[in-house]
Design an enzyme around this catalytic site. Structure first.
Site, short mmCIF file in Angstrom:
data_model
loop_
_atom_site.label_atom_id
_atom_site.label_comp_id
_atom_site.label_asym_id
_atom_site.label_seq_id
_atom_site.Cartn_x
_atom_site.Cartn_y
_atom_site.Cartn_z
N CYS A 31 45.24 -11.84 50.96
CA CYS A 31 45.41 -12.92 51.89
C CYS A 31 45.21 -12.54 53.32
O CYS A 31 44.97 -11.42 53.66
CB CYS A 31 46.83 -13.38 51.76
SG CYS A 31 47.82 -12.18 50.90
N ASN A 265 50.18 -8.98 52.93
CA ASN A 265 48.77 -8.92 52.57
C ASN A 265 48.59 -7.58 51.91
O ASN A 265 48.64 -6.54 52.57
CB ASN A 265 47.91 -9.05 53.83
CG ASN A 265 46.45 -8.76 53.56
OD1 ASN A 265 46.04 -8.58 52.42
ND2 ASN A 265 45.67 -8.71 54.62
N GLY A 266 48.46 -7.59 50.61
CA GLY A 266 48.31 -6.30 49.94
C GLY A 266 48.87 -6.34 48.54
O GLY A 266 48.97 -7.40 47.94
N MET A 510 27.92 12.58 30.77
CA MET A 510 27.41 11.77 29.66
C MET A 510 28.49 11.00 28.90
O MET A 510 28.30 10.65 27.74
CB MET A 510 26.59 12.62 28.67
CG MET A 510 25.26 13.10 29.20
SD MET A 510 24.25 11.83 30.01
CE MET A 510 23.69 10.86 28.61
N GLU A 925 23.58 4.60 42.54
CA GLU A 925 24.08 4.56 43.90
C GLU A 925 23.34 5.47 44.87
O GLU A 925 23.77 5.63 45.99
CB GLU A 925 25.58 4.84 43.94
CG GLU A 925 25.99 6.26 43.59
CD GLU A 925 27.43 6.52 44.01
OE1 GLU A 925 28.22 6.88 43.14
OE2 GLU A 925 27.75 6.35 45.20
N CYS A 1141 16.60 12.57 26.35
CA CYS A 1141 17.92 13.18 26.53
C CYS A 1141 18.47 13.60 25.17
O CYS A 1141 18.39 12.85 24.20
CB CYS A 1141 18.87 12.17 27.17
SG CYS A 1141 20.61 12.59 27.00
N CYS A 1147 24.60 17.55 32.80
CA CYS A 1147 23.97 16.89 33.94
C CYS A 1147 24.49 17.47 35.26
O CYS A 1147 23.75 17.61 36.22
CB CYS A 1147 24.26 15.40 33.95
SG CYS A 1147 24.08 14.62 32.36
N CYS A 1152 19.56 20.55 32.90
CA CYS A 1152 19.08 19.73 31.79
C CYS A 1152 17.72 20.28 31.35
O CYS A 1152 16.76 20.26 32.10
CB CYS A 1152 18.95 18.28 32.23
SG CYS A 1152 18.21 17.24 30.95
#
Lengths: 1542, 493
Positions: A31, A265-266, A510, A925, A1141, A1147, A1152
């Protein structure tokens, strides 16, 4: 009654009851919060009006559900408006005494007049019984005409009750206490008393000082709904307001804030523990002030409330029992004091003393509080919520989650500030002043000689003398014990060796494809039946690596005393620096002789042969003995399993600890003792986490230590002494536990103890209710019989009647496949079969593979394996009538794997494959090389359709965003929810570093939280930001399954995400701690089913696409997922296997061998995959799906979604453990109206048309956009104008690519308070000048644009001493410039990788995780500056000479400015700053430049410096450019010690 | 894993064999040993895979991929890299009773499915296994360890080959009294008389047998059950029986002239040879190849052993016929990793023949059509013909003779090494055991129970002709099931 929705699945007040997988206890809310106060206590109606205006301006922080006119809640708390009541009470014929002599209850009552009358009478009687005079009722006028249907349906009848103080009550406070007793009694008798209509009864406030108006309202509905608020006679000197964002759409009149003392708020993460402890503690509470009344208050905590409500319950007790409001707040939300270098000793002593009374209520919080006289606010120890304030020249203070919520002329502003982590902001209207944090706390801290008390009574274990302890054991003895406790060779090799050697937890990769404990054929330790919970969306995980200063492992052991009557002896406890005790430390505790302590050892053994009955009896005996020990005065209970032999087996330690813990809680004696465990069983981080989470105060894992000793003897551990090995091991274990708790957003082990942050999977409710009370366990499972037989199996393996085949440890096979070990879905057969099917385009071979996987799955691996498709229940359709393969393939996605974790070859092969089939690949990412946006000559595209936006924002530029078809916000990842991604330095090759804007060879860890998402409304903001950055892209939010994920998904839907992805816990990963891979999160079946059920219940399912992933391997898996509610599907491990793989699970080591998960150029050459292989895989899956759809009688996927009626639990589940599972909750279909959609059909309304870009800026910028002409303009701006400039920026990028437009092509001059995310993702060519101030996320993801910020003309305050922009400015920025005249909030330039910024002061955690760019700070910084900084440079003007204390020097060097070129560069930056912002400070610095230069501290990342030097060195050998960087990288990589990056 | 990049750093290296022309002058083992440093480096090449295919032991297209007894290969590779030989031996013995045998004679399907083999020559698993076992003997870590507890149950194990020995060893560990019946004069079956001494030194076999004796196993030689010991007495005198009689019926070559003298089954030749060697030629009753033109028919391991033996006899010439085509030098497309690699390689026998006579003695796609004898009824020549494999209408491969490809070669000694067609039936018939379509004893793999309660079957007698290591797998498994049968539960793996 109009309750159309009231049926068996909703509670009387309209809330759905617990059903299927949905459980209301996991509802979250968050909030906006704010207050206005006149410092001098001058009352006015204006204050109420202003507060309501603030509320309206915080609207975007609240939410509405499926109806636009139904809000989640809003409210206002004010001082008793005596004038107003005098006026209105006359009409009611109530004769009101003077202010202070009466109290007013704001009461919700049943709408049925008869029911109402009953409630009223009962209430009146209680008032009289408590000796007060009941004066009368007043019906509160309300106007519900603007309310939505849901709110109307659940609207209570509002009345105010007036109570006159009895003269016998000594003072105000005595009257408040009496009113509190009345309220508690009334609640118990009416609300919880089981009377008809009683559930309506709720008292918002009952006080002689304060009054609360609240309801299930939108902020702008407040005034219309409560005409009282418009009455000019309603006056107050302070007003606290709150706008709520809930994760559901259910009625919530009483869950609106404010509560009686606070608006919050939390979220309180440690809630379960806090409530348990309070429950245990209240039995020992006595209060002179309450006397006999005290027992009327029990239970103190109303457990049907929200976390904020329960916090309020506790705070209320502490205050009314005699502590001042700030004192009570300091106890409940202490600052992080343990690692604080500069805190005064008195304050430290205060906190330490109070830690002996009560554990912190931990979690992100901005809490505004008032008792009607004082009003203040406090932030949690991490400062994870924004709170800004203005102080005006006319004695007003305006505090809110944002600035700009109230228009205040510049000239009236005296000071602009922000709340800081752990700091308190307090206005005392009686004293008529603002009391500084230091002053309040110092005053409270010195009220008692806390240090003296601690010195006298708190016993530090390290100060206790040594006791003799165990002798060295032979290998065979150790082996015997290891076997008795189920140790495997893997435990030694994979889990314990790295802990003992390096002091770190083992990494793996993995994902996890082994069975849940309840489906495993191997005897499992009880720990494995529990999964760790973690924070996502509604609350952030803590960064325990980079922000270690807020964490603490210190705990205490002993007897707590009366919470309400603190005495010197109250801290007579033993202080432990770590809850894991070495044998030496444990011996001290066991044989303690110091006064006030008495330890008793209780064996936790039972006769193995007696099985279940024996175990049950042993548990009962244990609890009974614990009770008598407590009675007899013991305050340290040691549960010990020493003495295991041929007859006696150890009880599962977790069962013993949790059982005793809950038994003593029930008896009300738990706080009188500390629980210590001496056990051979625990050895992993997960074990320790569970034991502490279920109440253990300290643990001595003696077999673990013996094992280390034995490993050294055997040579399995070399070059290390036993003592060091133990030290490292304990260190790693503690670090691991702290990481586990930080994933849940908890910072201290003390408040984690007993917090039960786990979900059980596969335990029978009877076990959970008795021993693990309050833990979620939603699919049932094994009982004590199986637990006992698992112990027996281990025991008989250790003490076989006949010894066979040598005495060696078993293989385990959990982390690596072993023939005799745990089952894995990916095993030699399935890997081989899948690869040969995909390579040879052989569908028949694929069927072999899928049959093998499904069989395995059925036998023991997955929940879905235990479900049967009901093919007979509707007529099959011919396969030709099933929608074509192409339509199905569009629903397929490949998993998010970053370029960096996997090779270019593998990453691009996946992208090409997914583009060929019309599905979507995911960048992961790590950003994306822009070269991939060009089509290949053969028409293939390497552009990933989904671009991930993760916490590190690697490569998240305007161009990256614009090139996406879907933008995925990764809140969590299956393999390590609650943690950031990791890319070991070994894998950060130059080309990876380039795409990520980072330094080659330096390990990259992503922050655990997104620093722009600490709560649900923040997520809504980021969704909005990204939609602005590319309105063509769908916005997706990736969550990981855990209990309550459905509720979070509902919040995500309300935050306007287009897609929500529910990932299973088992997903793959490039690198992650083994604990996280194995023990965090739950299977997607549970998470998905919960999500679908909850979304349907909320009527939100039709507005959001639900996707799932996590070890999806066959067409059958996908069909089950669709039937459970998913409409899109992600695959990661399986397509990788199709590309070559072979599940090496290395990894993270960059070795690899098949070139999939490595960056090593030599190994990458081994990559044999082809996009066609992955295409084959996807087509096979689709084909198999179509076959199953035909059999099931479905023509389209849409028809299948949520059709759990076509699933059933397999009848003959013969598995000895799994047969106890109960699938009813998973297969549950919520009883929602037919018209509620079951799959996504309605587009979300992102409200972009209201954006300033669309209403004004696009038009203004048209000449620039179309013709690259220069444009200048001026505009007013307010806090509701969010994400200004992002749409314009996206249009520039779309047209002109990454290079954008020439500098300053567009210059816009804004005046006012800018909303959040001002200038986000702006590309080159845009210059935003803001005269005023800005909220959070200024210049988020800046991609080349320029931002200039300075105070408005006419301001009287000193710019550099006042806050001008909020938290997390320039987060994830990749390029551009920023000039900020004034102070910035916390986390300035986190994850900056390219921006040049000048600012005059910053809060805590500045330049955290920075990997590039240049930051100049012309003044003070907060603490923890440069944590995790591995690239770029910061220069701080350190005139006071204290900067080094505030800088986290783990990864950086502090240097002087020496290089003339560099000095000139800095001077030029400051010069530009002066020019752009007219900064007086900059002018002064430039004027005294020579004098100033030596005062600059240059913050230089060590790794970056080494790399730069290395490059310079190799350049001398004649190499240059990329070659030089590569050579430097290789040189660097040889130095193994340096590439960890951890 | 000790060294994550070991596989990049080190190349595959095997110990040298003794020079071919030197070693054919004696019957001693032909392998040499690597030094410790080199062995440790070889251990470091192991990648410690998440899914170690070497350890799998599955059948792909009828061939073993990975180790059928699931040797914990990555674990002991790592241990020897660290120099922890004793621990390595313990891990090795956990799954394998006689690594000294498999370390010498196993064709090493583990290496065929070693993941490293995808990109580089496989880890030298077999050699490392052998080195660990030998080290165990050298260091005297291997010594008799009688079980601490006796169940009083008696089990008869019929046949002392690899399956029988494993079964007996395991039963003994579990506390049962095992009696092993062997019809030959020495214990070991195929290990003793099937495999020639230069490949597996009989002293090594004997020391294991001695060890087992010391641990309490009873061995009865020269006793053929069903003849010398009444089969009906088995279940009277013993609580259970495990049949490990092998698949000793050789495949014949029913061609013209097969009856001629000088044509022998390989096993006759090899058995007599080893026996005479061990008897120190007291009887001299072996079939000598000295000075003869020798033809070995059949290209398998037994054929190779015949070649090696004939070479040591000092044959005049040597040829070996193989009906299948010569395998490719590298894996064919339809024979990918992790399948058993069907690739061309020279075994020790061929190396020796090549060293002496020049060139690989093997002729591919050739079969014998008829033998022609001399007047004394002794074979003097063989007529061979080229073969072509064609698919018939059912899609099966069938062999067809290539017209005009007949050849005649002189031969005085022909050895038939065409494999085995199943167990001898006499005892099975006496016992009345059910058999499967291939005349093997009918018993499910992993269960080993025959149609008669209390009688178990393991090894080639149950599964048909196969590898030593499969026999280990079965012997151990049958012991486990037998233990379960006797005691109601079992701790045997």
């Amino acid at each position: 009654m109009r309750e159309t929705r009231i049926n068996t699945t909703t509670s009387p007040n309209g809330w759905p009851v617990k059903q299927g997988l949905y459980d209301p206890q996991f509802e979250h809310d968050s909030c906006g919060v704010g207050f206005v106060v006149n410092i001098k206590g001058k009352k006015s109606h204006k204050i109420i009006q202003d507060a309501l205006t603030i509320l309206v301006n915080l609207n975007h922080r609240g939410a509405c559900g499926c109806e636009a006119n139904t809000g989640d809640g809003a409210g206002i708390l004010m001082q008793m408006p005596h004038g107003f009541f005098k006026e209105v009470s006359r009409k009611e014929k109530i004769k009101l005494p003077p202010l202070g002599d009466y109290g007013v209850a704001m009461v919700y009552l049943p709408r049925d007049p008869n029911e109402r009358r009953t409630c009223e009478t009962m209430f009146e009687n209680i008032v009289v019984e408590e000796g007060q005079k009941f004066l009368g009722w007043r019906i509160v006028p309300t106007d519900n005409s603007t309310l939505g249907a849901t709110a109307q349906e659940s609207e209570p009848f509002m009345q105010q009750a007036f109570i006159r103080r009895d003269a016998k009550l000594a003072d105000d406070m005595a009257f408040e206490r009496k009113l509190y007793v009345i309220r508690k009694r009334a609640e118990r008798a009416i609300r919880y008393g089981g009377i008809k209509g009683g559930h309506w009864f709720y008292i918002s406030s009952l006080s002689c000082r304060t009054l609360v108006y609240k309801g299930m309202l939108l902020t702008e509905q407040m005034e219309a709904y409560y005409p009282d608020l418009k009455n000019p006679a309603m006056e107050s000197a302070l007003a606290l307001v709150h706008s709520r964002f809930s994760t559901n759409t259910f009625p919530s009149w009483d869950r609106a804030h404010p509560y009686r003392y606070i608006a919050h708020n939390g979220e309180i993460n440690t809630l379960r523990g806090n409530v348990n402890w309070m429950h245990a503690r209240q039995a020992m509470c006595q209060s002179d002030l309450f006397g006999d009344d005290f027992k009327k208050l029990l239970p103190v905590i109303n457990t049907d409330g929200s976390d904020s409500g329960m916090f309020d319950n506790c705070l209320e007790l502490l205050v009314l029992a005699g502590r001042s409001l700030p004192h009570a707040i300091m106890m409940m939300i202490p600052e992080p004091w343990t690692n604080h270098a500069t805190m005064s000793d008195e304050k430290k002593a205060f906190y330490e003393y109070h830690s002996c009374l009560m554990e912190p209520w931990d979690g992100p919080a901005s809490i505004a509080f008032t008792d009607g006289k004082k009003i203040g606010a406090v932030l949690d120890r991490n400062g994870l919520r924004p709170s800004r304030y203005y102080i005006t020249t006319d004695d007003m203070v305006i505090m809110a989650s944002e600035v700009g919520v109230l228009d205040v002329p510049a000239a009236r502003i005296k000071q602009k500030g922000r709340l800081q982590p752990g700091r308190m902001f307090l206005v005392d209207t009686e004293e008529g002043r603002i009391v500084a944090d230091e002053e309040i706390k110092q005053k409270i801290a010195t009220e008692q000689p806390y240090r003296q008390w601690l010195n006298d009574h708190l016993l530090d274990l390290s100060s206790v003398g040594e006791f003799p302890h165990g002798t060295e054991l032979s290998h065979n003895t150790v082996l015997q014990r290891q076997r008795a406790f189920g140790y495997t060779f893997e435990d030694l090799r994979i889990v314990m060796a790295p802990m003992a050697r390096d002091g770190v937890e083992a990494l793996g990769s993995m994902g996890c494809d082994t069975p849940l404990a309840v489906m495993s054929n191997k005897p499992q330790l009880l720990y494995n039946y529990f999964k760790q919970l973690f924070a996502q969306v509604t609350n952030p995980p803590i960064d325990c690596i980079r922000e270690e200063l807020v964490t603490s492992a210190v705990t205490t052991i002993g007897s707590e005393r009366n919470l309400l009557k603190p005495k010197p002896m109250s801290c007579n406890l033993i202080k432990l620096h770590s809850p894991i005790l070495t044998n030496e430390q444990f011996a001290k505790l066991k044989y303690i002789r110091q006064a006030g302590f008495k330890s008793v050892t209780l064996p936790i053994l039972f006769k193995a042969a007696d099985g279940q009955a024996g175990l049950a009896k042993a548990m009962d005996d244990l609890c009974a003995r614990a009770s008598s020990a407590v009675e007899a005065g013991a305050n340290i209970l040691i549960l010990s399993d020493r003495g295991v032999d041929v007859e006696l087996a150890a009880m599962p330690a977790l069962l013993a600890v949790a059982g005793v813990h809950h038994h003593l809680i029930r008896e009300g004696t738990r706080t009188r003792v500390g629980l210590v465990l001496e056990s051979g069983e625990p050895r992993e981080v997960h074990h320790f986490s569970l034991l502490i989470g279920y109440g253990a105060g300290a643990i001595n894992p003696y077999v673990a230590f013996e094992t280390l000793d034995d490993m050294i003897r055997q040579g399995l551990l070399v070059n290390i002494k036993h003592k060091d090995a133990c030290k490292n091991y304990v260190k790693a274990a503690i670090k691991g536990v702290v990481k586990v708790i930080s994933k849940m957003g908890i910072s201290t082990i003390q408040s984690y103890r007993g917090a039960q942050i786990f979900e059980a999977i596969g335990l029978h409710p009877s076990i959970v209710e008795k021993y693990f009370t309050g833990t979620a366990s939603r699919v049932g499972g094994i009982g004590l019989d199986v637990i006992a037989s698992e112990v027996q199996m281990r025991h008989s393996a250790a003490f076989p009647d006949r010894e066979v085949n040598g005495r060696v440890l078993g293989v385990g096979g959990v982390y690596q496949w072993r023939a005799d070990g745990e089952d894995h879905l990916f095993n030699p057969q399935t890997v081989h079969k899948l690869q040969s099917a995909c390579r040879n385009a052989d569908y028949k071979a694929f069927k072999d593979y899928s049959q093998a996987v499904n069989e395995q799955s059925k036998k023991s691996c997955t929940l879905r394996g235990l479900l049967e498709l009901k093919t007979g229940s509707q007529p099959p359709v011919p396969i030709e009538e099933v929608e074509p393969l192409e339509a199905i393939l569009m629903r397929f996605k490949s998993g998010a794997m970053s370029y960096g974790s996997i090779s270019k070859e593998a990453h691009e092969a996946l992208a090409v494959a997914m583009n060929r089939i019309g599905g979507k690949s995911n960048t992961g990412e790590g950003g994306e090389d822009p070269a991939r946006y060009q089509l290949e000559p053969n028409g293939d595209s390497k552009n990933s359709a989904i671009k991930q936006v993760a916490s590190a924002r690697f490569g998240v530029t305007s161009l990256y965003l614009v090139k996406a078809r879907e933008l995925q916000i990764k809140m969590a990842q299956g393999a390590k929810p609650g943690e950031g991604g990791q890319l070991p330095g070994l894998k950060v090759y130059p080309w990876i570093a380039k795409v990520r804007h980072a330094t080659p060879g330096v390990g990259l860890i992503s922050p655990p939280p997104h620093h722009d998402i600490y709560s649900i409304e923040d997520l809504a903001e980021l969704i909005h930001d990204l939609k602005n950055a590319n309105h063509h892209a769908r916005i997706s939010v990736k969550l990981v399954a855990e209990v309550g994920v459905g509720t979070i998904a509902a919040g995500v839907a309300k935050a306007h995400a287009d897609v929500v992805l529910i990932s299973g816990h088992d997903g793959g990963t490039g690198a992650s701690p083994q604990t996280s891979i194995k023990h965090a999160g739950i299977p997607w079946e549970l998470g998905l089913a919960e999500t679908h059920q909850t979304l349907v219940l909320n009527n939100l399912r039709s507005r959001i696409t639900v996707e799932t992933d996590g070890q999806l391997k066959t067409g059958r898996d996908v069909v089950v997922a669709a039937l459970l509610g998913a409409e899109e599907f992600g695959f990661a491990t399986a397509p990788l296997v199709s590309l070559g793989c072979i599940m090496m699970r290395v990894c993270h080591l960059d070795t690899c061998p098949v070139g999939v998960a490595t960056q090593n150029p030599a190994l990458r050459q081994n990559f044999k995959g082809d996009p066609a292989h992955a295409v084959n895989f996807m087509r096979f899956i689709g084909q198999e799906m179509r076959e199953l759809m035909a059999q099931l009688g479905f023509r389209t996927v849409n028809e299948m979604i949520g059709r759990t009626d076509l699933l059933e639990a397999r009848e003959a589940i013969e598995h000895w453990k799994a047969r106890g599972l109960d699938f009813n909750n998973i297969l549950y279909q919520p009883k929602a109206p037919e018209e509620f959609g079951r799959y996504c059909q309605i587009a979300q309304d992102h409200g972009l048309e209201k954006a300033l870009d669309n209403t004004a800026l696009l038009k203004i910028c048209e000449p620039a956009l179309e013709r690259r002409e220069k444009v200048e303009a001026s505009l007013e701006i307010r806090n509701v104008n969010r994400v200004v400039g992002t749409i314009v920026g996206s249009e520039i990028t779309r047209r002109y690519g990454a290079q954008g437009l020439p500098e300053d092509t567009v210059k816009v001059h804004f005046k006012g308070s800018a909303g959040q995310s001002f200038g986000a993702f702006m590309p080159p060519g845009l210059t935003w000048i803001l005269e005023g101030d800005a909220n959070d996320y200024l210049g988020k993801g800046l991609s080349g644009g320029k931002i200039i910020l300075y105070p408005p003309e006419g301001s009287n305050f000193v710019a550099e001493e006042n806050i001008i922009t909020g938290n997390v400015a320039l987060y994830g920025a990749t390029g551009g410039e920023a000039y900020i005249r004034g102070m910035a909030g916390e986390r300035f330039c986190v994850r900056n990788s390219g921006v040049s910024a000048v600012v005059e002061s910053v809060g805590d955690h500045g330049c955290e995780y920075m990997t590039g760019g240049r930051v100049v700070v012309l003044g003070q910084t907060g603490r923890n500056f440069a944590a995790g900084m591995s690239g770029g440079v910061a220069c701080v003007l350190d005139e006071s000479g204290n900067f080094s204390q505030n800088c986290n020097q783990d990864m950086v060097l502090l240097e002087r400015l020496e290089d003339p070129a560099e000095i000139e560069e800095i001077r030029l930056m400051i010069d530009r700053h002066a020019k752009h912002t007219r900064s007086q400070r900059a002018f002064k610095i430039l004027a005294l430049w020579e004098e100033m230069v030596p005062k600059f501290v240059k913050v230089m990342p060590k790794d970056y410096k080494r790399m730069l030097e290395c490059i310079r060195r190799v350049e001398k050998t004649g190499l240059n450019g990329d070659e030089a960087v590569m050579a430097a990288f290789e040189e660097n990589a040889k130095d193994v010690a340096r590439v960890g990056g951890g | 894993m000790g060294k994550p990049k070991g596989f990049i750093e080190y190349l595959r290296e095997l110990p040298l064999d003794r020079p071919a022309l030197e070693r054919i002058r004696d019957w001693n083992e032909f392998h040499l040993h690597l030094d410790e440093k080199a062995l440790r480096e070889q251990g470091a090449r192991c990648m410690d895979c998440g899914v170690p295919f070497c350890h799998t032991g599955s059948l792909i297209n009828g061939m073993a991929a990975g180790c059928p007894i699931h040797n914990l290969i990555p674990e002991w590779n790592d241990l020897i890299y660290r120099g922890l030989w004793h621990e390595a031996l313990e891990r090795l013995h956990k799954t394998n009773n006689f690594p000294d045998f498999t370390g010498r004679v196993c064709p090493a399907p583990c290496e065929g499915s070693c993941v490293l083999g995808l990109i580089s020559p496989a880890v030298t698993i077999k050699n490392i296994e052998c080195a660990i076992a030998d080290r165990g003997w050298d260091e005297k870590w291997i010594k008799p360890a009688p079980p601490p507890f006796r169940t009083g149950k008696k089990v008869a194990v019929i046949g002392s080959g690899p399956a029988g020995l494993c079964a007996a060893a395991q039963l003994n560990h579990a506390g049962h009294l095992a009696t092993v019946f062997e019809r030959a004069d020495r214990i070991g079956g195929l290990l003793m008389y099937g495999i020639p001494n230069m490949k597996l030194d009989k002293a090594l076999v004997q020391r294991r047998i001695d060890q087992m004796c010391a641990e309490g196993v009873t061995f009865v030689t020269n006793t053929e059950v069903g003849k010398d010991f009444p089969s009906r007495n088995l279940l009277r005198e013993f609580d259970a029986v495990i049949l490990c009689t092998g698949a000793t019926k050789p495949r014949d070559l029913p061609v013209e002239g097969r009856h001629l003298k000088g044509i022998h089954f390989a096993m006759e030749f090899l058995h007599a040879n080893t026996k005479s060697l061990l008897d120190e030629k007291k009887n001299g009753a072996f079939i000598s190849a000295e000075g003869k033109d020798v033809m070995v028919i059949g290209g398998g391991d037994t054929g190779t052993d015949c070649v090696g033996t004939a070479m040591r006899h000092g044959c005049k010439s040597l040829a070996q016929l193989e009906i299948l085509p010569r395998p490719p030098a590298a894996r064919a497309k339809d024979n990918p990793w992790p399948e058993w690699p069907k690739v061309y390689k020279m075994d020790y026998g061929q190396e020796e023949a090549a060293a002496k006579f020049g060139g690989d003695p093997r002729a591919y796609l050739v079969t014998a059509k008829k033998f022609v004898g001399d007047e004394s009824g002794h074979v003097k020549e063989v007529h061979t013909v080229q073969i072509e494999w064609k698919r018939n209408e059912k899609g099966q491969f069938t062999a067809a003779e290539v017209p005009g490809s007949e050849q005649v070669r002189p031969v005085q000694l022909a050895l038939l090494a065409l494999g085995f067609v199943g167990p001898e039936q006499a005892l099975l018939e006496q016992l009345g055991l059910e058999r499967d379509a291939r005349t093997n004893i009918k018993a499910e793999h992993e269960k080993y129970a025959t149609s008669i309660r209390g009688i178990f079957a393991a090894g080639d007698a149950r599964r048909g002709q196969s590898l030593v290591v499969w026999a280990f797998n079965e012997g151990r498994g049958a012991a486990r099931e037998c233990d379960r049968y006797l005691m109601g539960s079992t701790h045997l793996p």
